[in-house]
Design a protein around this motif. Structure first.
Motif, PDB file in Angstrom:
ATOM      1  N   ASN A  40      24.018  -5.280   1.754  1.00 55.86           N
ATOM      2  CA  ASN A  40      23.339  -4.048   1.434  1.00 55.86           C
ATOM      3  C   ASN A  40      22.133  -4.458   1.020  1.00 55.86           C
ATOM      4  O   ASN A  40      20.974  -3.467   1.156  1.00 55.86           O
ATOM      5  N   ASP A  79      34.229  -3.416   8.694  1.00 58.16           N
ATOM      6  CA  ASP A  79      34.506  -2.778   7.425  1.00 58.16           C
ATOM      7  C   ASP A  79      34.038  -3.579   6.223  1.00 58.16           C
ATOM      8  O   ASP A  79      34.022  -4.738   6.123  1.00 58.16           O
ATOM      9  N   HIS A  80      33.235  -2.657   5.397  1.00 59.79           N
ATOM     10  CA  HIS A  80      32.766  -3.233   4.292  1.00 59.79           C
ATOM     11  C   HIS A  80      33.040  -2.814   3.018  1.00 59.79           C
ATOM     12  O   HIS A  80      32.245  -2.796   1.955  1.00 59.79           O
ATOM     13  N   GLY A  81      34.217  -2.382   3.187  1.00 57.18           N
ATOM     14  CA  GLY A  81      35.033  -1.881   2.172  1.00 57.18           C
ATOM     15  C   GLY A  81      34.470  -0.636   1.374  1.00 57.18           C
ATOM     16  O   GLY A  81      33.836   0.291   2.178  1.00 57.18           O
ATOM     17  N   TYR A  82      34.010  -0.576   0.121  1.00 54.49           N
ATOM     18  CA  TYR A  82      33.497   0.599  -0.629  1.00 54.49           C
ATOM     19  C   TYR A  82      31.958   0.947  -0.167  1.00 54.49           C
ATOM     20  O   TYR A  82      31.381   1.808  -0.433  1.00 54.49           O
ATOM     21  N   ASP A  83      31.465  -0.075   0.253  1.00 55.11           N
ATOM     22  CA  ASP A  83      30.024  -0.197   0.816  1.00 55.11           C
ATOM     23  C   ASP A  83      29.826   0.345   2.208  1.00 55.11           C
ATOM     24  O   ASP A  83      28.812   0.362   2.570  1.00 55.11           O
ATOM     25  N   THR A  84      30.848   0.576   2.875  1.00 50.94           N
ATOM     26  CA  THR A  84      30.685   0.881   4.165  1.00 50.94           C
ATOM     27  C   THR A  84      30.142   1.972   4.801  1.00 50.94           C
ATOM     28  O   THR A  84      29.017   1.770   5.366  1.00 50.94           O
ATOM     29  N   GLU A  85      30.040   3.100   4.039  1.00 51.36           N
ATOM     30  CA  GLU A  85      29.146   4.213   4.512  1.00 51.36           C
ATOM     31  C   GLU A  85      27.702   3.906   3.994  1.00 51.36           C
ATOM     32  O   GLU A  85      26.751   4.305   4.943  1.00 51.36           O
ATOM     33  N   GLN A  86      27.272   3.433   3.008  1.00 52.76           N
ATOM     34  CA  GLN A  86      26.113   3.068   2.763  1.00 52.76           C
ATOM     35  C   GLN A  86      25.490   1.954   3.590  1.00 52.76           C
ATOM     36  O   GLN A  86      24.296   2.163   4.200  1.00 52.76           O
TER      37      GLN A  86
END
Length: 546
Positions: A40, A79-86
């Motif tokens: 990110n 899949d980037h875990g909790y940061d996926t959406e950002q």
């Protein structure tokens, strides 16, 4: 995993050599990053480098020589875990920046990018879908042959299919793209005259899924509202038929939504013409006449439609009223008849629409002389407080029909006001009622009354009516009352309007609307402003003893 990353937007926004060095470092290590935070942060640096003064063709080439398009698309699929959406959001923005100078025709000629576009247009992610649709939007800037090629490809099917998506975001963005590629008459004709494209659009416009159907109907009416020619084209292909058939739907919500779409469409010249010649207004008049008590939701939507129709400057409301007796319909809905008894909320809607129609300078004389306006005036006597607020706001709209009333407008409003107030030679009973409301402990009622006083003061007769009652001037200049900020500002606006009107009449006609003493007091109040407080001296007991 890297030992040093960019931690926030500020550190990414470095200038000069350090920014270049930072980008160079990121480009050499980006494809090896696995930690979502590091990915990110690296994307943040790349994104910054593609914007503002940093954005050059050399920078774009530099990035793509180190990180190919394919890798960015891989990031979108991971899949980037909790940061996926950002991460998805930032990656999509980077891809948009990298592709901003690439026309649609060039993208679809590139085997990899064409496949990536197809994948994006099938993505369940609204952000990824938007990335693909942004590329399709570019067709609007290219020649017609490019559009015709698109219509024969799976891309157009994906656009139309997106309008039927279960995701509101995807559906709305897909609709936006359809409107974009059909934005001129020539392009719309190309789409509609393509049999496959036409059938896809028509299928959604007649879908059994009412939500999907309404989305397409909205898109078609937005296109139709552009001009008489677009309306004629869509109507000739029966694509506007669902607007008419929707009025007779057995589903209450479908009828309501159709009426709301028609209300927006009707504010345009082509839309009002369609409502007239297609039989829509005739059908609505039948509903009011024969079915008023059966569907309160639909009835309120009809009332709002009439209000919007009358408020629109492009619409010849007077001609439509002569043909369909719209004001007579509103009169019935305000006072009721043997078969229909309006509740308070219905009366409020009707009064609001009367205000919108009468507030249009084109309609004010027609409305003010109608029987509907007579019933509107009579209604004030029996309204409860909340409905009275709506009544005052509607009257304020009528009085505000012109920001700078001409002599003719003043004549029209003066005659209307005489009906409201009675004998013009006596003290105004309406101003007395208005003052009582303006003093109310209910801020909503007080503000609605003041909203009438402000435009009333812009007329010479109104200025005189207000000034003739000492209690009115005392109230307007009283800053000590327990009143809100808004009320004090509104009272000050009334004073400013009275002084302006009095000055204009004095200069143009030599007539005094206010006495010298009234002008002196009001002008002092105007100059001091709405929040002026007289300074008071305070003396302590110790000072007295000394």
């Amino acid at each position: 995993m890297p030992t040093s990353t960019i931690t926030n937007d500020q550190s990414a926004a470095t200038n000069g050599g350090s920014g270049v060095a930072q980008l160079d470092h990121i480009l050499t290590s980006f494809t090896t990053l696995t930690d979502p935070l590091a990915i990110n942060d690296a994307l943040l640096v790349i994104e910054y480098s593609l914007q503002g003064p940093n954005a050059t063709a050399q920078t774009t080439q530099k990035i793509l020589s180190s990180i190919p398009f394919g890798y960015f698309f891989q990031v979108l699929q991971q899949d980037h875990g909790y940061d996926t959406e950002q991460i998805i959001d930032r990656t999509c923005h980077i891809l948009e920046l990298l592709l901003k100078d690439q026309p649609y025709s060039a993208i679809v000629q590139d085997e990899f990018l064409a496949a990536a576009l197809a994948q994006a247009l099938d993505s369940p992610s609204p952000r990824v879908r938007a990335l693909g649709l942004v590329q399709v939007d570019k067709v609007s800037a290219e020649d017609l042959p490019v559009l015709r090629t698109l219509l024969l490809s799976p891309v157009f099917k994906a656009i139309v299919g997106g309008i039927g998506s279960g995701s509101i975001s995807i559906a709305e963005r897909s609709k936006k793209t359809l409107l974009k590629i059909c934005e001129t008459q020539e392009r719309l004709e190309a789409v509609i005259n393509n049999t496959e494209a036409f059938n896809q659009i028509k299928n959604l416009a007649n879908s059994r899924d009412s939500i999907v159907q309404l989305r397409m109907i909205e898109a078609l009416t937005e296109l139709a509202s552009k001009s008489h020619e677009t309306t004629t084209l869509l109507e000739s292909k029966s694509l506007l038929d669902p607007l008419k058939s929707g009025l007779t739907s057995t589903d209450i919500l479908t009828r309501f939504n159709i009426l709301e779409i028609l209300a927006e469409f009707g504010t345009t010249l082509s839309g009002s013409e369609f409502l007239d010649h297609s039989g829509v207004l005739a059908r609505i008049a039948q509903v009011v006449e024969n079915e008023a008590g059966q569907d309160s939701l639909g009835l309120n939507a009809i009332v709002k439609l009439y209000g919007k129709l009358g408020a629109a400057e492009q619409v010849d409301f007077v001609t439509l009223d002569m043909k369909y007796q719209i004001l007579a319909q509103l009169e019935k809905l305000l006072i009721g008849d043997d078969d229909y008894e309006p509740d308070e909320s219905s009366k409020v809607e009707v009064m609001s629409s009367i205000g919108l129609i009468g507030g249009n300078i084109q309609n004010v004389e027609w409305v003010s002389q109608s029987q509907c306006s007579e019933e509107f005036i009579i209604a004030l006597q029996s309204l409860p407080r909340d409905a009275k607020v709506a009544w005052y706001h509607s009257l304020a709209q009528i009085l505000s029909c012109s920001p700078d009333p001409s002599q003719e407008t003043e004549r029209i409003i003066s005659e209307f006001y005489t009906r409201l107030d009675g004998d013009p030679h006596l003290q105004s009973p309406f101003v007395t009622r208005l003052l009582t409301s303006a003093k109310s402990q209910s801020q909503e009622l007080a503000m609605s009354a003041l909203s009438v006083m402000i435009p009333l003061a812009h007329y010479s007769f109104g200025c005189q009516k207000l000034a003739a009652q000492r209690d009115v001037l005392t109230f307007l200049m009283d800053r000590n009352a327990e009143q809100s900020h808004s009320e004090k500002v509104a009272k000050h606006e009334v004073i400013v309007a009275m002084l302006k009107t009095a000055d204009e009449v004095k200069r143009s006609k030599g007539t005094d609307l206010l006495t010298a003493d009234q002008i002196s007091r009001l002008d002092l109040h105007r100059r001091q402003g709405p929040f002026y407080q007289r300074a008071t001296a305070t003396v302590s007991i110790q000072d007295i003893a000394a």
